[in-house]
Design a protein around this motif. Sequence first.
Motif, PDB file in Angstrom:
ATOM      1  N   MET A  79      -0.675  55.770  93.682  1.00 35.24           N
ATOM      2  CA  MET A  79      -1.982  55.228  92.968  1.00 35.24           C
ATOM      3  C   MET A  79      -1.329  54.275  92.021  1.00 35.24           C
ATOM      4  SD  MET A  79      -4.442  57.320  90.171  1.00 35.24           S
ATOM      5  CE  MET A  79      -3.060  57.306  89.079  1.00 35.24           C
ATOM      6  N   GLY A  80      -0.237  54.363  91.435  1.00 36.50           N
ATOM      7  CA  GLY A  80       0.215  53.295  90.640  1.00 36.50           C
ATOM      8  C   GLY A  80       1.742  53.518  90.756  1.00 36.50           C
ATOM      9  N   ASP A  81       2.490  52.850  89.868  1.00 40.53           N
ATOM     10  CA  ASP A  81       4.038  52.915  89.735  1.00 40.53           C
ATOM     11  C   ASP A  81       4.506  54.282  89.436  1.00 40.53           C
ATOM     12  OD1 ASP A  81       4.175  50.205  90.187  1.00 40.53           O
ATOM     13  OD2 ASP A  81       4.043  49.734  88.026  1.00 40.53           O
ATOM     14  N   THR A  82       3.515  55.288  89.040  1.00 39.45           N
ATOM     15  CA  THR A  82       3.948  56.459  88.586  1.00 39.45           C
ATOM     16  C   THR A  82       2.581  57.437  88.951  1.00 39.45           C
ATOM     17  OG1 THR A  82       3.031  56.586  86.383  1.00 39.45           O
ATOM     18  CG2 THR A  82       5.576  55.976  86.744  1.00 39.45           C
ATOM     19  N   GLY A  83       3.096  58.692  89.251  1.00 42.75           N
ATOM     20  CA  GLY A  83       1.935  59.620  89.613  1.00 42.75           C
ATOM     21  C   GLY A  83       2.006  59.989  90.875  1.00 42.75           C
ATOM     22  N   PRO A  84       0.975  60.720  91.291  1.00 44.24           N
ATOM     23  CA  PRO A  84       0.900  61.552  92.593  1.00 44.24           C
ATOM     24  C   PRO A  84       0.800  60.439  93.621  1.00 44.24           C
ATOM     25  CG  PRO A  84      -1.044  62.167  91.065  1.00 44.24           C
ATOM     26  CD  PRO A  84      -0.181  61.184  90.387  1.00 44.24           C
ATOM     27  N   CYS A  85       1.736  60.990  94.704  1.00 43.90           N
ATOM     28  CA  CYS A  85       1.954  60.278  95.906  1.00 43.90           C
ATOM     29  C   CYS A  85       2.213  61.090  97.355  1.00 43.90           C
ATOM     30  CB  CYS A  85       3.166  59.157  95.657  1.00 43.90           C
ATOM     31  SG  CYS A  85       4.371  59.903  95.053  1.00 43.90           S
TER      32      CYS A  85
END
Length: 863
Positions: free
Chosen positions: A162-168
């Motif tokens: 979703m962004g540079d950090t977070g769920p993936c």
Amino acid sequence: MTSAELRKAFIDFFVKNQHTSVHSSPVVPMNDPTLLFTNAGMVQFKDTFLGQEQRDYTRATSVQRCIRAGGKHNDLENVGYTARHHTFFEMLGNFSFGDYFKREAIQFAWKFLTEELKLPEEKLWVTVFEEDQEAEDIWLKEMGVSAERFSRCGAKDNFWSMGDTGPCGPCSEIFYDHGADVAGGPPGSPDEDGDRYIEIWNLVFMQFDRSADGTLTPLPKPSVDTGMGLERLAAVMQGVHNNYDIDLFQALVKKASELTGEKDLSNSSLRVISDHIRSCAFTITDGVLPSNEGRGYVLRRIIRRAIRHGYKLGQSQPFFHQLVQTLVEQMGEAYPELAKEQGNVERVLKMEEERFAETLENGMKLLEDYIAEMDGTVIDGDMAFKLYDTYGFPIDLTADVARERNLTVDEAGFGEAMEAQRERARSASNFGAAGNARIEFDGSTQFIGYQQDEADASIIAIFVDGQSVQSINEGQDAVVLLDQTPFYAESGGQTGDCGSLTEGMHSFHVDDTQKQGSLFLHYGKATAGTVAVGQKVHAKIDITKRRDCERNHSATHLLHSALRTVLGSHVNQKGSLVRYDRLRFDFAHFEPITSEQLREVERLVNQEIMNNTPVTISEMAIEDAKARGAMALFGEKYGDVVRVVDMGDFSVELCGGTHVNSVGDIGPFRILSESGIASGVRRIEAITGEAAWKVIYEEEDALLNIADVVKSDKAQVENKVNQLMADYKSLEKELKALQAKLASSQGDDLANAAIKVGDVNVLAAKMEGADRNMLRETADKLKDKLEPAVLVLAAVDGDNIALVAGVSKAVTGTYKAGELVNHVAQQVGGKGGGRPDMAQAGGNDPSKLEEALASVKAWVEAK
């Protein structure tokens, strides 16, 4: 199928498969500082994926409104040049929170596309992440997808975050084949960038949480997040290749055509306008107003880009806001909040159009002139910055114009010019101020100030100039830390408490209380004896100031609600200050508030105070608070449990401050001022309680004094003042008539005093009882009467001299009024200047005036 039918079919399919239908969240993500806008359907479920939030369902489906126009996900530059890029789009999604995983997600997607929508399997192409053998086996072995319509892809395409950090996690994408007559190859091939194969659905298998350093941590429960663009799917179902040809866009394109006069419905500018009205309208609906920073700046950029494309089509009048009605007709049923805010959206857009119209015309002329004369194909960075700094052109607007002319912009040079300006601003605002030093201490303070105004406590640390000490003596400034405290630390706009810490003959006066993590820092001075670590003290707040703060804080909540009632639901808090002596509230609004609106806001607050509703404060789960309609601030991060301040049906807000027990305790509420402090941000300052009574009494006294001066009673004072003002204006008019008559009379006499110098009539004289206006009027008349003429007129009031010089047009080539008046003024302690035919000056030495006037003849002769 229409777009509306597709929305319904998608939701109905997943509801039938035990998914809970969840309404779209705003395009402004709540409590998530990592995102500028909601850019995917999973954003509102982010904390659920992370295991930080529990919901009463494990399967969900939604149609989420999304914006990709800033930050990492930014499609703004491509809008109008491609068939499928948009700043605003709708994402169809289904989600599993630790319920089903890859197999079921794949089965659901395939069944919906091939059975519900009846898309031919041979028109669909599937991809998986190159390391995801499990997903490949499900597709090829279980679902029976042909290996000829299947490919593995790398992390760039098939690992989603979703962004540079977070769920993936890894993902599997489904593409639609638009046919051999369209250029392009399948995904993973060298010519995959063509338009033949278009991604329509992305199945993300959420397995990891990515930290700031790139570490992938397995999520507590593997989950599923899918996203399918409604616009792309509608294009497939409606048999068109370009998203702008679907029903959702065609109505907007036709309306834009009507408003601009452009008949070619495939014109890229019409497509830009129809895209941008969607993102702008929904952004404003969700509480953002045009400004010069953050989301407001992105909104302003999009609006101005749309206006520029209208200008390009020949429309120089405000038109963009007129598209809102058509948008509501298309999407208002799916998103009732848009229909509700239609009037507000139209007003905001129209004001922004009117504000930008003149600068657009001036800026475009400057840019066009520059392009016509430039060498090469690169617009200079300094020029781009001048357009931005002087005319409000975002750099992308200049780049947009450049792109249409096969030019580029020196964005590096623009960045250097921007940084140079920022450095100048930093230097100009650097007054050498320094914030309070950070306290290094391993401990915490228990706050008991909601329940108690005073309590016994132990001193656990003392700091002087940031350094830990064991004790301080009378007169020393310090920061004292307690194990527990009734002192409220500055937070949420409410200032910190002051008061005292005492133990026998030893005392410390607290001037302010701040918070650092879980520590409460008591700033102040030792006022008697010695204050030492380990000492037991009696901590007591200044109750009078605390109660006044509580009145003002509770009044701020009522003010917020009243503003939303009178002005509209777009009003959102942008900042506040709650002190014991006043309150200040900053809020989003696009125009000055009228006196009638301000009076109605004040009336509503006072009416609610008179209702004396009890103030109830409770702690509850954040989701329960939202369900109750509690107001939360955009960008604020709230925990799982929040504090809800409830003032009946009038106001429900999340707040950590201190408040009155019943709103009647606030006393009278009085607005002192209303003003604009930034683009789209207004400020109200107000007072309550004793402070309000004091102002009311002062205003009453002033009214009585005025009544006494004008010889009237209080009830008739307004009529008497109006009568006196009418008399004053009448007398003023009579006086001007008499002055004009006097000037005319003196002018006739002065004309006779003119002398001839060559062929020119020269006059230098003093007028009695004249002011500067009389001097100018008389000089104008004498110039005509004495043509050709050179003259200087003077008037004296105490030590002040007024001078006016006049030269008739026939001789301004030889004699300049500005030079003449300056010649005279310098001799009487002054200076001046003006036009060649009329100029004025002043002086402060009347004793030399006669001599100065006498020198005019010689000045003329010298010429």
